[in-house]
Write a protein that holds these residues in place. Structure first.
Motif, PDB file in Angstrom:
ATOM      1  N   HIS A  58       0.799  -1.158   0.049  1.00  0.00           N
ATOM      2  CA  HIS A  58       0.121  -0.085  -0.161  1.00  0.00           C
ATOM      3  C   HIS A  58       0.998   1.237  -0.016  1.00  0.00           C
ATOM      4  O   HIS A  58       2.221   1.160   0.235  1.00  0.00           O
ATOM      5  N   GLY A  59       0.235   2.420  -0.166  1.00  0.00           N
ATOM      6  CA  GLY A  59       0.975   3.628  -0.295  1.00  0.00           C
ATOM      7  C   GLY A  59       0.978   4.165   1.142  1.00  0.00           C
ATOM      8  O   GLY A  59       0.865   3.525   2.376  1.00  0.00           O
ATOM      9  N   PRO A  60       1.663   5.490   1.222  1.00  0.00           N
ATOM     10  CA  PRO A  60       1.926   5.968   2.515  1.00  0.00           C
ATOM     11  C   PRO A  60       0.731   6.314   3.388  1.00  0.00           C
ATOM     12  O   PRO A  60      -0.350   6.954   2.849  1.00  0.00           O
ATOM     13  N   VAL A  74      -5.548   5.059   3.270  1.00  0.00           N
ATOM     14  CA  VAL A  74      -4.548   4.006   2.853  1.00  0.00           C
ATOM     15  C   VAL A  74      -4.685   3.894   1.210  1.00  0.00           C
ATOM     16  O   VAL A  74      -5.595   3.403   0.971  1.00  0.00           O
ATOM     17  N   PRO A  75      -3.671   4.556   0.506  1.00  0.00           N
ATOM     18  CA  PRO A  75      -4.083   4.649  -0.932  1.00  0.00           C
ATOM     19  C   PRO A  75      -3.305   3.254  -1.439  1.00  0.00           C
ATOM     20  O   PRO A  75      -2.503   2.440  -1.068  1.00  0.00           O
ATOM     21  N   LEU A  76      -3.657   3.183  -2.674  1.00  0.00           N
ATOM     22  CA  LEU A  76      -3.149   1.725  -3.376  1.00  0.00           C
ATOM     23  C   LEU A  76      -3.013   0.543  -2.486  1.00  0.00           C
ATOM     24  O   LEU A  76      -1.809   0.165  -2.500  1.00  0.00           O
ATOM     25  N   LEU A  90      -7.953   1.342  -4.938  1.00  0.00           N
ATOM     26  CA  LEU A  90      -7.342   2.645  -5.170  1.00  0.00           C
ATOM     27  C   LEU A  90      -7.192   3.470  -3.692  1.00  0.00           C
ATOM     28  O   LEU A  90      -6.079   4.349  -3.535  1.00  0.00           O
ATOM     29  N   GLU A  91      -8.150   3.106  -2.945  1.00  0.00           N
ATOM     30  CA  GLU A  91      -8.064   4.087  -1.617  1.00  0.00           C
ATOM     31  C   GLU A  91      -9.051   3.522  -0.646  1.00  0.00           C
ATOM     32  O   GLU A  91     -10.283   2.972  -1.111  1.00  0.00           O
ATOM     33  N   PRO A 109     -14.104   4.254  -1.401  1.00  0.00           N
ATOM     34  CA  PRO A 109     -14.746   5.257  -2.112  1.00  0.00           C
ATOM     35  C   PRO A 109     -14.537   5.113  -3.792  1.00  0.00           C
ATOM     36  O   PRO A 109     -15.541   5.727  -4.337  1.00  0.00           O
ATOM     37  N   ARG A 110     -13.659   4.430  -4.147  1.00  0.00           N
ATOM     38  CA  ARG A 110     -13.482   4.400  -5.672  1.00  0.00           C
ATOM     39  C   ARG A 110     -13.545   3.132  -6.099  1.00  0.00           C
ATOM     40  O   ARG A 110     -12.790   2.723  -7.262  1.00  0.00           O
ATOM     41  N   GLY A 111     -14.207   2.071  -5.302  1.00  0.00           N
ATOM     42  CA  GLY A 111     -14.450   0.816  -5.863  1.00  0.00           C
ATOM     43  C   GLY A 111     -13.330  -0.196  -5.557  1.00  0.00           C
ATOM     44  O   GLY A 111     -12.164   0.218  -4.903  1.00  0.00           O
ATOM     45  N   LEU A 112     -13.605  -1.430  -5.897  1.00  0.00           N
ATOM     46  CA  LEU A 112     -12.869  -2.517  -5.414  1.00  0.00           C
ATOM     47  C   LEU A 112     -12.635  -3.376  -6.507  1.00  0.00           C
ATOM     48  O   LEU A 112     -13.257  -3.537  -7.593  1.00  0.00           O
ATOM     49  N   THR A 113     -11.466  -4.372  -6.686  1.00  0.00           N
ATOM     50  CA  THR A 113     -11.442  -5.366  -7.421  1.00  0.00           C
ATOM     51  C   THR A 113     -10.906  -6.443  -6.813  1.00  0.00           C
ATOM     52  O   THR A 113      -9.954  -6.374  -5.741  1.00  0.00           O
TER      53      THR A 113
END
Length: 346
Positions: A58-60, A74-76, A90-91, A109-113
């Motif tokens: 994950h991102g920072p 938690v991004p990415l 994505l978040e 908030p930006r969906g899941l895969t």
């Protein structure tokens, strides 16, 4: 000579502000301590999962929400279990009350895969994904997951997904209560699908006669402590070996014109992960669903068996009918007719 007017002390005016300032400083100190502990424990949990074979990246991580909330962004986010099942976002955003951080709500908030082991990925977009967990100090937590107006889109090269969309998908779990007390190793689960629409030509669309499928299914899971997300073969593998089962299974299905009530005393999984046991079904207009299933072009449906089952139930017409569905030998049976593979838990 005129006496000087008495001077009033301003100390009484300042005292409330001093008290408020001290309380604010103490609360701010607690908030920073709490958020620091959250970040430390999150990093420790990620490291533990990595040692168990998970792939997590994950991102920072950033923490905000002062003064009354703890909000973790938690991004990415990327996580794949040893069994190959995973999720990408994505978040992810998680929130809890700073004064009682025993309940967390997580949203994407930006969906899941979703990554289905061996079957490929499917993107989930729509109205939002929400997950909450509470009673963190109990043996089994209260868990709620919800997809609002989800749209399911398989990635290129992935196997088809049974659903194209739905109004809502919900899952709940909590400790099972016996005489008002938590049982030693049982957990209640509930799954609700509202107005699901199958992909064109698929088994869901066929069974629902190109209409909508709604399902409500509840059960009690035994040996719940043996459910392990770290298992190479999936969360149910060790549970199956320990004799885990579903008891008190109750369900209600609406598929197009067909209505059915489901009941089973006990279901369990075979060593290969396929469901074993039987369901009693009190159905209204079952022929429509069975005929629609037989007419689907899904490779998972046994066309000959579905056609035979449709012919066998045809004399009942629209009258209610009591049926028994068996999960046996890795297949789903209606009487002597094999309809499809039995549901696979891992």
């Amino acid at each position: 000579m005129t006496a000087a007017a008495p001077r009033h002390s301003r100390r009484g005016i300042l005292i409330p502000f001093i008290i408020v300032g001290l309380l604010l400083a103490a609360w701010t100190g607690w908030w920073f301590y709490l958020t620091r502990q959250i970040e430390v424990r999150l990093a420790a949990q990620v490291e533990t999962l990595r040692q168990d074979g998970w792939d997590i990246r994950h991102g920072p991580v950033t923490t905000t929400g002062w003064p009354f909330r703890a909000r973790v962004e938690v991004p990415l986010f990327h996580a794949v279990s040893p069994a190959g099942h995973g999720v990408d976002a994505l978040e992810l955003v998680a929130e809890a009350n700073a004064y009682n951080p025993d309940k967390w709500v997580v949203i994407a908030p930006r969906g899941l895969t979703l990554d289905r082991a061996g079957k490929g990925k499917v993107a989930i977009t729509g109205g939002g994904a929400r997950f909450s967990i509470s009673h963190l100090r109990d043996r089994f937590r209260d868990v709620r997951a919800e997809l609002i107006r989800p749209i399911f889109t398989p990635h290129q090269g992935a196997e088809p997904f049974p659903l194209a969309s739905a109004e809502r998908v919900e899952f709940y779990s909590r400790p099972h209560l016996t005489d008002g007390q938590q049982s030693t190793d049982q957990m209640d689960v509930l799954f609700v699908l509202t107005d699901g629409r199958g992909r064109p030509g698929g088994p869901v669309a066929g069974a629902a006669q190109q209409g909508e499928l709604s399902l409500r299914l509840e059960a009690v899971i035994g040996e719940a402590s043996r459910l392990s997300a770290g298992e190479d073969a999936g969360v149910f593998a060790d549970w199956t070996r320990a004799g885990g089962d579903f008891t008190g299974v109750l369900g209600e299905v609406k598929a197009g014109e067909t209505r059915a009530l489901l009941r089973s005393d006990r279901l369990y999984a075979r060593p290969d992960g396929r469901l074993q046991g039987q369901l009693t079904v009190a159905a209204e207009k079952p022929l429509a669903a069975i005929a629609g299933l037989a007419g689907s072009n899904s490779g998972a449906v046994d066309q000959a068996g579905a056609v035979g089952a449709a012919a066998a139930t045809a004399p009942s017409g629209d009258r209610p009918l009591d049926l028994t569905i068996r999960f046996e030998g890795g297949r789903t049976w209606l009487g002597p007719f094999a309809l499809a593979p039995a549901p696979k838990l891992f």
